[in-house]
Design an enzyme around this catalytic site. Structure first.
Site, PDB file in Angstrom:
ATOM      1  CE  LYS A 276      64.403  17.200 -48.384  1.00 25.51           C
ATOM      2  NZ  LYS A 276      65.131  18.470 -48.156  1.00 25.51           N
TER       3      LYS A 276
ATOM      4  CG  ASP B 226      62.350  19.151 -45.780  1.00 24.92           C
ATOM      5  OD1 ASP B 226      63.227  19.905 -46.226  1.00 24.92           O
ATOM      6  OD2 ASP B 226      61.179  19.184 -46.217  1.00 24.92           O
TER       7      ASP B 226
HETATM    8  P1  NDP Z   1      58.561  22.819 -40.481  1.00 27.05           P
HETATM    9  O1  NDP Z   1      57.803  21.562 -40.518  1.00 27.05           O
HETATM   10  O2  NDP Z   1      59.325  23.195 -39.258  1.00 27.05           O
HETATM   11  O3  NDP Z   1      57.596  24.044 -40.827  1.00 27.05           O
HETATM   12  C1  NDP Z   1      56.889  24.071 -42.024  1.00 27.05           C
HETATM   13  C2  NDP Z   1      56.009  25.322 -42.051  1.00 27.05           C
HETATM   14  O4  NDP Z   1      55.441  25.448 -43.348  1.00 27.05           O
HETATM   15  C3  NDP Z   1      54.837  25.226 -41.079  1.00 27.05           C
HETATM   16  O5  NDP Z   1      54.477  26.509 -40.658  1.00 27.05           O
HETATM   17  C4  NDP Z   1      53.772  24.589 -41.964  1.00 27.05           C
HETATM   18  O6  NDP Z   1      52.435  24.844 -41.529  1.00 27.05           O
HETATM   19  C5  NDP Z   1      54.018  25.266 -43.280  1.00 27.05           C
HETATM   20  N1  NDP Z   1      53.575  24.401 -44.366  1.00 27.05           N
HETATM   21  C6  NDP Z   1      54.052  23.168 -44.666  1.00 27.05           C
HETATM   22  N2  NDP Z   1      53.379  22.644 -45.699  1.00 27.05           N
HETATM   23  C7  NDP Z   1      52.459  23.563 -46.048  1.00 27.05           C
HETATM   24  C8  NDP Z   1      51.474  23.599 -47.041  1.00 27.05           C
HETATM   25  N3  NDP Z   1      51.315  22.588 -47.902  1.00 27.05           N
HETATM   26  N4  NDP Z   1      50.710  24.722 -47.128  1.00 27.05           N
HETATM   27  C9  NDP Z   1      50.881  25.751 -46.272  1.00 27.05           C
HETATM   28  N5  NDP Z   1      51.805  25.765 -45.293  1.00 27.05           N
HETATM   29  C10 NDP Z   1      52.583  24.683 -45.188  1.00 27.05           C
HETATM   30  O7  NDP Z   1      59.548  22.769 -41.757  1.00 27.05           O
HETATM   31  P2  NDP Z   1      60.842  23.652 -42.070  1.00 27.05           P
HETATM   32  O8  NDP Z   1      60.707  25.011 -41.505  1.00 27.05           O
HETATM   33  O9  NDP Z   1      62.023  22.829 -41.727  1.00 27.05           O
HETATM   34  O10 NDP Z   1      60.775  23.702 -43.660  1.00 27.05           O
HETATM   35  C11 NDP Z   1      60.177  24.788 -44.368  1.00 27.05           C
HETATM   36  C12 NDP Z   1      60.725  24.829 -45.784  1.00 27.05           C
HETATM   37  O11 NDP Z   1      62.146  25.039 -45.743  1.00 27.05           O
HETATM   38  C13 NDP Z   1      60.527  23.556 -46.606  1.00 27.05           C
HETATM   39  O12 NDP Z   1      60.348  23.916 -47.961  1.00 27.05           O
HETATM   40  C14 NDP Z   1      61.859  22.828 -46.457  1.00 27.05           C
HETATM   41  O13 NDP Z   1      62.096  21.950 -47.529  1.00 27.05           O
HETATM   42  C15 NDP Z   1      62.812  24.019 -46.480  1.00 27.05           C
HETATM   43  N6  NDP Z   1      64.132  23.813 -45.901  1.00 27.05           N
HETATM   44  C16 NDP Z   1      64.300  23.327 -44.635  1.00 27.05           C
HETATM   45  C17 NDP Z   1      65.556  23.180 -44.111  1.00 27.05           C
HETATM   46  C18 NDP Z   1      65.781  22.717 -42.712  1.00 27.05           C
HETATM   47  O14 NDP Z   1      66.945  22.675 -42.302  1.00 27.05           O
HETATM   48  N7  NDP Z   1      64.761  22.403 -41.928  1.00 27.05           N
HETATM   49  C19 NDP Z   1      66.749  23.471 -44.910  1.00 27.05           C
HETATM   50  C20 NDP Z   1      66.468  24.075 -46.189  1.00 27.05           C
HETATM   51  C21 NDP Z   1      65.208  24.202 -46.658  1.00 27.05           C
HETATM   52  P3  NDP Z   1      51.595  23.657 -40.852  1.00 27.05           P
HETATM   53  O15 NDP Z   1      52.277  23.422 -39.529  1.00 27.05           O
HETATM   54  O16 NDP Z   1      50.206  24.181 -40.729  1.00 27.05           O
HETATM   55  O17 NDP Z   1      51.695  22.474 -41.775  1.00 27.05           O
HETATM   56  O1  2IT Z   2      66.369  21.147 -47.802  1.00 26.06           O
HETATM   57  C1  2IT Z   2      67.369  21.036 -47.056  1.00 26.06           C
HETATM   58  O2  2IT Z   2      68.473  21.475 -47.391  1.00 26.06           O
HETATM   59  C2  2IT Z   2      67.192  20.371 -45.754  1.00 26.06           C
HETATM   60  N1  2IT Z   2      66.074  19.984 -45.423  1.00 26.06           N
HETATM   61  C3  2IT Z   2      68.369  20.151 -44.864  1.00 26.06           C
HETATM   62  C4  2IT Z   2      69.129  18.922 -45.275  1.00 26.06           C
HETATM   63  C5  2IT Z   2      70.235  18.502 -44.356  1.00 26.06           C
HETATM   64  O3  2IT Z   2      70.790  17.429 -44.630  1.00 26.06           O
HETATM   65  O4  2IT Z   2      70.556  19.206 -43.390  1.00 26.06           O
END
Ligand code: NDP
Ligand code: 2IT
Length: 445
Positions: free
Chosen positions: A125, A165
């Site tokens: 990461k 992420d």
């Molecule tokens: P994005 O940046 O696309 O979206 C994040 C969302 O979460 C936004 O709505 C953001 O609001 C909100 N958010 C982030 N930080 C905070 C905080 N501290 N307090 C309140 N709201 C918050 O990220 P993703 O959708 O990609 O990721 C969301 C989660 O999923 C994370 O935990 C990530 O690690 C996990 N994840 C992502 C994967 C991926 O493929 N993208 C895969 C597996 C897990 P705001 O815009 O206001 O900050």
């Molecule tokens: O938390 C996760 O699994 C991710 N942000 C996706 C990682 C990846 O390599 O696609």
């Protein structure tokens, strides 16, 4: 119990102040230490002691210039946690809260998640304490180019493959890829989540959210139920939340909330396809706040809160770590919630997880429920190596199969002596065994 405490006190003293890392390790240690008692070979080889020590950590300066000509300095990181079963693989997070603890907890979780997919991917990461919010496209590009100007020395398509992420989506991956290609003079699949026109896999943007819903369908099957007709509360409104919502709609569920760091919207009538299109534009094009949804569609907006007070059948925390605590868990159950699956990484606190498990709520940790994203990243790597691209249907079919198999692994290892199923135990042991066996085979490394 004593051995868990002794183990944790060593981890805490070696990694002072890294609370999120301690939390993630503790959750795994609680299931793996008793399991290792039944498999002395793991204990003797000190697999757990080795697995909590990153193979390598890179920390670097990221200087860049704003549109106004001001010089800014951020800190960049890549945690190369474990390469026993494949090259380091995991996302990059750009958020002001990013520090060593955040990235070590995420890299640690990634080891088990990647192993559960059965694909050849180790755990890693990275990211930076950079806040993309309010920055122009040009500023984001300047930052990404500076970040990659150091990171490129430490990654390659056979050794470490970052992806998105929080704060890193299609735009950032494009800029990062462009700079890598320029520095190396090589067109390789060194990042995943790329655009479809330059080597990205179809379904990768959708994969985490779709995968969460496929996993929830498997969980509900155990209770002879399905997602159709269920009322669902989702937090977040980014990549994972958006495609979780889309798949829920397709399968006939009613999604009533979304959130961002400002607060949450509650749309009692349910978010439909037209409203979904508005959200996609709001969040991915105009990069606005979720409050605008409430202003446009005339529904409730609750500032500064998370949506767990809204009655639902299913709750999907899809924003960030520790966003759902013990009190929230109790309130969800009181209001009739029967299933919780983590789209985010570690969104439920340990106290909240205990409440769910003690009340027989279907609860799945992120390392199982949200593995669809990295799984399709693995499929993107395969397609890049083959220099081919598979159809949407083909990738979606493979994703469904992978989520089905992860669920089967959780049920294989997750049953407690009293007959209750713990997805925490199932995912931890299921993910651990493959990595541990590879580490055993590779000697003391
Ligand atoms: P994005 O940046 O696309 O979206 C994040 C969302 O979460 C936004 O709505 C953001 O609001 C909100 N958010 C982030 N930080 C905070 C905080 N501290 N307090 C309140 N709201 C918050 O990220 P993703 O959708 O990609 O990721 C969301 C989660 O999923 C994370 O935990 C990530 O690690 C996990 N994840 C992502 C994967 C991926 O493929 N993208 C895969 C597996 C897990 P705001 O815009 O206001 O900050
Ligand atoms: O938390 C996760 O699994 C991710 N942000 C996706 C990682 C990846 O390599 O696609």
């Amino acid at each position: 119990m004593d051995s868990i405490q002794a183990f944790m006190s060593r981890v805490i003293s070696r990694n002072p102040g890294e609370n999120e890392f301690h939390q993630a390790v503790h959750e795994v240690a609680e299931t793996i230490i008793p399991f290792a008692e039944t498999r002395p070979v793991y204990k003797k080889a000190k697999i757990l002691e080795r697995i909590v020590e990153p193979e390598r950590v890179i920390i670097f300066r990221v200087p860049w210039m704003t549109d106004q000509g001001e010089i800014e300095v951020n800190r960049g990181y890549r945690v190369q946690m474990n390469s026993a079963i494949g090259p380091y693989k995991g996302g990059l997070r750009f958020h002001p809260s990013v520090n060593m603890s955040t990235l070590k907890f995420l890299a640690f979780e990634q080891i088990f998640k990647n192993s559960l997919t059965q694909l050849p991917m180790g755990g890693g990461k990275g990211g930076a304490d950079f806040d993309p919010k309010g920055k122009s496209d040009r500023e984001v590009m300047m930052f990404c180019q500076s970040f990659m100007t150091e990171l490129f020395r430490h990654i390659s398509s056979d050794n470490d493959i970052p992806a998105g992420d929080i704060g890193v989506g299609a735009r950032e991956i494009g800029y990062l890829f462009g700079q890598y290609k320029r520095l190396k003079n090589e067109f390789t699949g060194v990042l995943t989540g790329k655009g479809a026109s330059y080597g990205g896999s179809l379904i990768r943007p959708e994969a985490t959210g779709y995968g969460v819903v496929y996993f929830v369908e498997q969980m509900l099957k155990l209770r002879k139920s399905s997602i159709k007709g269920k009322t669902i509360v989702i937090s977040g409104s980014g990549n994972v939340a958006q495609y979780t919502l889309e798949k829920c709609l397709e399968l006939g569920a009613k999604v009533v909330t979304l959130s961002d760091s400002g607060g949450y919207i509650y749309d009692e009538k349910g978010i439909d396809a037209e409203k979904f299109a508005y959200i996609m534009h709001l969040k991915n094009e105009s990069r606005g706040r979720i409050k605008s949804y409430a202003d446009k569609f005339g529904c409730t907006y609750v500032e500064g809160k998370r949506p767990w007070e809204v009655p639902c059948d299913i709750a999907l925390p899809n924003a960030t770590q520790n966003e759902l605590n013990e009190e929230d868990a109790k309130l969800l159950i009181k209001n009739g919630c029967m299933c919780v699956a983590e789209g985010a990484n570690m969104p439920c606190t340990p106290e909240a997880i205990a409440v769910f498990e003690n009340n027989d709520i279907l609860y799945s940790p992120g390392k199982a429920a949200n593995a669809g994203g990295v799984a399709v990243s693995g499929l993107e790597m395969s397609q890049n190596s083959l220099r081919l691209s598979w159809s949407r249907e083909e990738v979606d079919h493979k994703l469904q199969e992978i989520m089905f198999n992860i669920h089967a692994t959780c049920t294989k290892y997750g049953y407690k002596p009293d007959g209750r199923l713990s997805y925490v135990q199932g995912a931890n042991i299921g993910g651990f065994v493959r990595v541990a066996d590879a580490m055993l085979a590779q000697g003391i490394v």
